[in-house]
Structures are given as structure tokens and as C-alpha cells.
Design an enzyme around this catalytic site. Sequence first.
Site, PDB file in Angstrom:
ATOM      1  CE  LYS A 123      -3.555  -2.591   2.454  1.00 14.93           C
ATOM      2  NZ  LYS A 123      -4.114  -2.949   3.773  1.00 14.93           N
ATOM      3  CB  VAL A 165      -7.505   0.220  12.005  1.00 18.05           C
ATOM      4  CG1 VAL A 165      -6.906  -0.665  13.090  1.00 18.05           C
ATOM      5  CG2 VAL A 165      -7.770   1.624  12.540  1.00 18.05           C
ATOM      6  CG  LEU A 194      -8.757  -4.869  10.870  1.00 16.44           C
ATOM      7  CD1 LEU A 194     -10.213  -5.145  10.521  1.00 16.44           C
ATOM      8  CD2 LEU A 194      -8.612  -4.510  12.332  1.00 16.44           C
ATOM      9  CB  SER A 204     -16.793 -11.634   5.532  1.00 15.62           C
ATOM     10  OG  SER A 204     -16.393 -10.979   4.340  1.00 15.62           O
ATOM     11  CB  THR A 244     -19.539  65.128  17.217  1.00 15.70           C
ATOM     12  OG1 THR A 244     -20.081  63.810  17.366  1.00 15.70           O
ATOM     13  CG2 THR A 244     -20.088  65.761  15.946  1.00 15.70           C
ATOM     14  CB  SER A 278     -17.943  50.386  15.679  1.00 11.13           C
ATOM     15  OG  SER A 278     -16.651  50.779  16.086  1.00 11.13           O
TER      16      SER A 278
END
Length: 935
Positions: free
Chosen positions: A56, A99, A101, A174, A380, A387
Site C-alpha cells: 500500500k 486500521v 487488521l 463477511s 463630534t 463601528s
Amino acid sequence: MAPAGILNGKLVSAQIRDRLKNQVTRMQEQVPGFTPGLAILQVGDRDDSNLYINVKLKAAEEIGIKATHIKLPRTSTESEVLKYVISLNEDASVHGFIVQLPLDSENSINTEAVINAIAPEKDVDGLTSVSAGKLARGDLNDCFIPCTPKGCLELIKEAGVQIAGRHAVVVGRSKIVGAPMHDLLLWNNATVTTCHSKTANLDKEVNKGDILVVATGQPEMVKGEWIKPGAVVIDCGINYVPDDTKPNGRKVVGDVAYDEAKERASFITPVPGGVGPMTVAMLMQSTVESAQRFLQKFKPGKWTIQYNKLNLKTPVPSDIAISRSCKPKLIGNLAREIGLLTEEVELYGETKAKVLLSALDRLKHQPDGKYVVVTGITPTPLGEGKSTTTIGLVQALGAHLRQNVFACVRQPSQGPTFGIKGGAAGGGYSQVIPMEEFNLHLTGDIHAITAANNLVAAAIDARIFHELTQTDKALFNRLVPSVNGIRKFSDIQIRRLRRLGIEKTDPTTLTDDEINRFARLDIDPETITWQRVLDTNDRFLRKITIGQSPTEKGHTRTAQFDISVASEIMAVLALTSSLEDMRERLGRMVVASSKKGEPISCEDLGVSGALTVLMKDAIKPNLMQTLEGTPVFVHAGPFANIAHGNSSIIADRIALKLVGPEGFVVTEAGFGADIGMEKFFNIKCRYSGLQPHVVVLVATVRALKMHGGGPTVTAGLPLPKAYTEEDLDLVEKGFSNLRKQIENARMFGVPVVVAVNVFKTDTDAELDLVSRLSREHGAFDAVKCTHWAEGGQGALALAQAVQRASQAPSSFQLLYDLKLSIEDKIRIIAQRIYGADDIELLPEAQNKAEIYTKQGFGNLPICMAKTHLSLSHNPEQKGVPTGFVLPIRDIRASVGAGFLYPLVGTMSTMPGLPTRPCFYDIDLDPETEQVNGLF
């Protein structure tokens, strides 16, 4: 019947790998720096697992996938394995992982629990219950399919057989092959029969199959005579049986009696060389597909954002009532909506988060969005609503025009919150929420600045004290202590030696003269410019005496406290570009001069590394949101007089990447355009390298009336009658100030859109007059805005004008060359921006200009510290004053931040509390923990 055609898995898989390699290349062309990532998690050291993993890894390398092999020892526990799984789930560079196996551990590990801990979007093996469930339901485009069944399907298609309407038989059930193969064929419209060890009359069931997939793990279990003539046979088995003719005494066979079956089948897979290579190819294909999905989901500029709908009320309720009437989105959800990864976000509760600088690194190759700065006319004392306009504009662009948009605003000090001004987060229906969080501790950045600043102050006085009370040798021995009989310089001390021209690393080799130069900073107390800070308005700390305790042995001096946001560290935070840059800037901060006139820096004090540690979290921008659900960065809040008054460069840069090339980032510059905008261009943009596309210039009728000769406006008192009744002559006279500010903005080569912030006392004639005059005197456009009362809808015309202006030609340019003398740079700003006839450097300023030039700071940009209430130095002079000479009282240096700030008049850096501070109204409901009376 002719022998079966061979479905060569090696050949087909090679073709698939070539296709995948081309896809990876195209991805990397589209997104430079991107690489699909695969991780393989192995527990133990089984030989067969090692073999499979190597195959792999090799395949991934050939295709261009970055494959990582994580190998855990056999002693690993289930919890340890799960930690790695969770880590891989959160790693954005890993787009898929498996994972391996079986799990080869001496401890009991629940394999199902480990597999199901894999995030479904990374389950490229297709083995989680979620993947299996989606496959069973037919959600083939929203799940990963186990690699072997997926490879089998490719081989069936390679045979040219139409699957739809055919009878398929799967032998084996399976979770890895048989069951998913059944589902895959079913959702490809075959009629599927699954057989297993308990199936009666297996041979007769097998004989019904036009397509036969066998995965039993039993060598040559399916006989040739069972097979329906002309069937496509896919043999998934890998079995070893004795064979004396082979060197190792065994051979590989499948689950089908190959020699018999090939005489009846139309196509058949060999063993080996059939399904096996396809399994690896499909793992690679799933990884590439996962990477493509990742890019699609997190493609810069592609947002999946949901906006909040406002429930507008008349009359407009209080700011806090509006803030609490709108439930903010969970900040983690907002982060995902705008394309941030989980590991790039640190949540601080449900409504605020910090964004890591790794986001900027991930997006560094992406084009920036449009950059807009909001500024104003000379205001002023009440302020003109910059904002509020900033927030209203982003709500209009986002929630109403469906543009990706970010607001980047300054974090307010707590001083005014408890003093006379109250909080600051916009206003009306254009706010950052929750207001309580925005105006109080937020994520602790200002507290970090306070701690860092005061550490420097403590270091200065402690160093003076210790140098006055110790010999050179004693001082050196304490600065470089003996540990186990060995003295060793720290890294920061070695850097000081280098600056002194001492090329030594062994403390025992320094001469007496070198020891003296190294150990003694010889700070002149009269030159100390560094003050202690506190984020509280406290007038009695404006001048203090320190060192009065008997333990300080009479070494007293006069000092002062400033408000925390006046600290140079705040300016450093706002202008820094990275952790490394911040570390260097903090080290360069000059705190005093030696008695020989040499600058003393934080690096000389040995404190710069510690400052960086204190500031390591503060450098991350704070993510919040507006009432309508658009994102906001709240980061840094330097003073707009002795500093540049703009939010952080880092926040702007991250936001510009996140919005994508068609999006907008809107930031605000403090005070009027003559101060905040000028510093935004000449300081912030100079350091960031960013070029703004549009200036939004906020004006109000009341401010124009003031500049036209109207009565004095005083905060806290009702407006005089002239401001609440129509007076076109007063407005037209006062337009002179707006005309000058338009001219100032255009001086930098950027289109100007005037936003006329509407108040209920304004008349249509007054508003139309302002808009007409603005267009006649160089504004790209001028529009009326009612965002305070209507939210984004009230700034829709402004947003559309900004969109158009962002497409207009621009030629951004800075006002002055840094190589000019300090005096010339000040003169250019005074004459061109303020309209002064000339400047006058008073003796102290003249002296400082000479000192800073001699010390090598003459090439820094200029940050004018001047009143914001007039274009001149006199706050009483309104409109466009002429015929004045600008007096420069003093010049000071923020070397770490990177500018010199000339003082025009006296600047207060520690506000005081009024007779009745805001804190009289502030309290907490002990049952609900709701803050009351803050606004």
C-alpha cells in the site's frame, strides 16, 4: 465452449493508478501545496500485515499520495489505539486512514470499537458501521465502499457485462467482502442471492448466477460444474495449499476451482493477479476521492453559511436588549461554515474561539479577497458610527447579498466599559454578539498584554537596583550562575554577546572589560519610557513614586501607569505577521537608553523570550459573530493616537484567505481619516503588504453641522437645537471637512464611498445634499445608511456601492518614502493630510529626532499623536483650518512595533473615572448569571 476471458486485476489496477496519479497532479495544480494524505495504523508486527502495508505504501508513493505508517507495539492497549484514531480523525493532512487488521496486541482490544471510532469521512476502508449502513441504504455517493467489493465491481464492469437485471450470487457474508458485495450489486440493480455455510443446495444456488462472487476462505470450494455457463466469476480467495513442485512446498489457489471454472465461465479472475491488486487500487481511489471531497468542502471561498433573520422593532430597543434577543450560532458551527478545520479552532465556550495561525499557513497559496477600510470624517465627541457601519456593511454583504464577508475590528479596553463610555460592539441592529463577551475579558488577550508589559517594567527596575548594589563580578556570577560547577550562557545571553561584538560562548574566558560590558546595562533612569499598565481607568496612577520600601534601599523614581491598550505590546500584536516576527518585535522594543546614549531593548534585558511565551495565545485572532450571523475577528486594540489604532494584520490576512477572491474583508480605522486611515495606509499596509480596494468614509449630518459652525457638542448633554432642525447652509459649510477627508483618501489612490449614517432628526434634503456634494467632489458614490435601525438591510445600498467600487481601477500608493528624514516625513503628513502650512519641531522633539536618527531608527514610519477632534492641533478648530503651523512637542519611539510617534499637544494615556461611572449600573443575576446594566 471457449475458455473464459481473463480479468487481469494487475492490468486494470495499473490503469486506475495512472488515472489517480493524473488526478493528484491536477489537484496540486489547482491547490498548490496540497497533497492527498493516507495513514495506516498498525498494532503489532505480523509478517503478513507488514507485507500488505508495504504494498500500500509503495502504491501511494507512485500515485503521489503522502502515506504515513504508524506502528504501535504489541503492548498497546485499546485506549492507546483509540487515542491515535482520534488524533488521525482531527489531522487535516490525513484524508483517509485504515486500521490494519488483525490487531496484533497482547492486550484485549475491541476491534469493532476501534473501527467505529474512525470518522466516516476518513473511513477509506469502508468498514465502519456508518459506512456499512449507508451502503445498505444505497447512499453510494455519501459513503466509502470496502475496497475488495469495490474492486470486484470494477472487474465486473471490465468484463462488459450489464449488471442491471442480472442474477448475482455472492458466496460468503463477511463484513469486509460478502455483505457489502451483496449491497453493492443490489444498488447496481442486480437481483442478488447471498449464500453462506448454512445454505442448502449450494451448488444449485451457485448455478443460478450470471455473476458469481466467491469469498469463503475455503480453497477451491466452488467447483467448475456448479457454475452457470457464461457466468462472470470473481474469485476473492487467497489460500495456500501444499504443492511439492514449488520451492516452498505450497501454492496459492482461490476459493474457486480455477481450471474447471474457466471452461464454463465467460470471464474469470485468476489467483493471484485478479482481485488482490484491485483492493489496493481501490484503497488509493478512495483516498483520492476523500481528498477531493475535502477540497470541495474546504475550498477557500466556498462557504455553507446560515444567516440569522432579524426581528426588527420600532422604536429600536437598547443595544443589550437587541443583543439578547438574537441567539448566536455555536461558534464551532460558524467556524466550520466558513471553512476552518477543527484543529485550527480553539473554543472558548459556545460564542467565542481563537483561530490558530496554522490556518494561514494552510491557505497561503490562495488568492485574497477584497479589502475594505471603514474610516470617518473628523468626529463630534459622540462619534459618527464607524463601528456600527462596519458591522452593518458586513451584514448587508453577507446576509443580504450572499457574499463571503468578514469584519475585522479592534478589541475594546475594559476601562471605558466601567468608566463613562460604556461598551463598544457596534449598535442597534448592527452589533457583534454577545456584547458581554465582546466588552469584558473576551479570551484574555489584554490581560496577557498587561502581564507581559509589567514583566518588562519589573525587569527594568530590578536590573537598575541590582547593578547599583553589586560589583561587576558578583553581578556576572548571578547572571550566569554555576550549576554543578559549570557556568553556561543562555541563548538570549549569547545573542547579547554577539551584539556587543564578543564572539565567545565560554563564560570563563571573558575579560574584565567584557564582563563589565555584558553584565551592566547602565540604564539612565531619566530616559526610561516604559510604564506599567492596568486595564482600569485610574486617575491616581497617572503619576506615582516607586521603590519606597526599605528593601529598595532608597532607590526611588517617579513613574506612571498607562491603560493596558496603550502598551507598545498591543501595537506589536496588531502589526506582527507571525510568532517569529512577534518574538523579534518584542525583543526590539526599546525601554530606555544607557548613560552613554545607547538604546536598551527587551532583548538586552533578557525578557523577550518570556514575553513571547506570555503572548503565544494572544497572537491568535478571536472569532465572534454579528447579529445576522456573519463572522467577525476581534483582535488587538492599540490606541489611535500614540499608536496606529487598527486591528491586527494577522486577523486581516486570515480573513482575506477565508473569504476567497470574490469575498470581502471589512476593517475599521480609529478616529477620523486624517488619523486612523492615514496610519492604516502608511503603517499597517506598509508592514502587511496588503492593498485596500475601497475606503468607506462615514459621515453624519450632525458632524457636518458642527464643522459648519454649529454650537459645541458635548458628550452626555442634549444636542443643541441647530442639530435637530434642518439647516442646509450649515451642512454645506461643514462639508468642507468631508471634502478634505475624501481628498485625503483619494491621495492614496483608492476609491471612496461615503456612507451617510442617518439619524432620525436628519431631513431628506440634508441627506441628499451630502450625497450630491460628495459625488461632485470625488467620491465614487455616496449613500444613505440606516443599518442602526434596520441591520444589514439598512446598509444594502452601501454594500452594493462597495461592490461596484471594488471593481473600479485603483492605484494604491503610500504617502512618503521611509528614507526621508524624520522631520520631512512629519511635514508631509502635516501639510498634505492636515492642511498645515508647516511644522515646528520644539527643542525636545528636535533633540529626539537627532537621537533616534543616530540610534538607527530614522527610517521608521511616523504615527502622529494628535487630537482627533480637528484637522489641526487645536480641537476647537473645526471644518478645514488653514494658516496654521503644527507644533511637535516631543517624539517618542515604539521600535518594536515599528514607528515613531510625534506628540502634538498632551496625550492622556490613563483615563479617569467620572463622578458617576458606568459600574453603578452593572450587576450579575446570581441565578441566571446574566450580566445586567452593562450598556
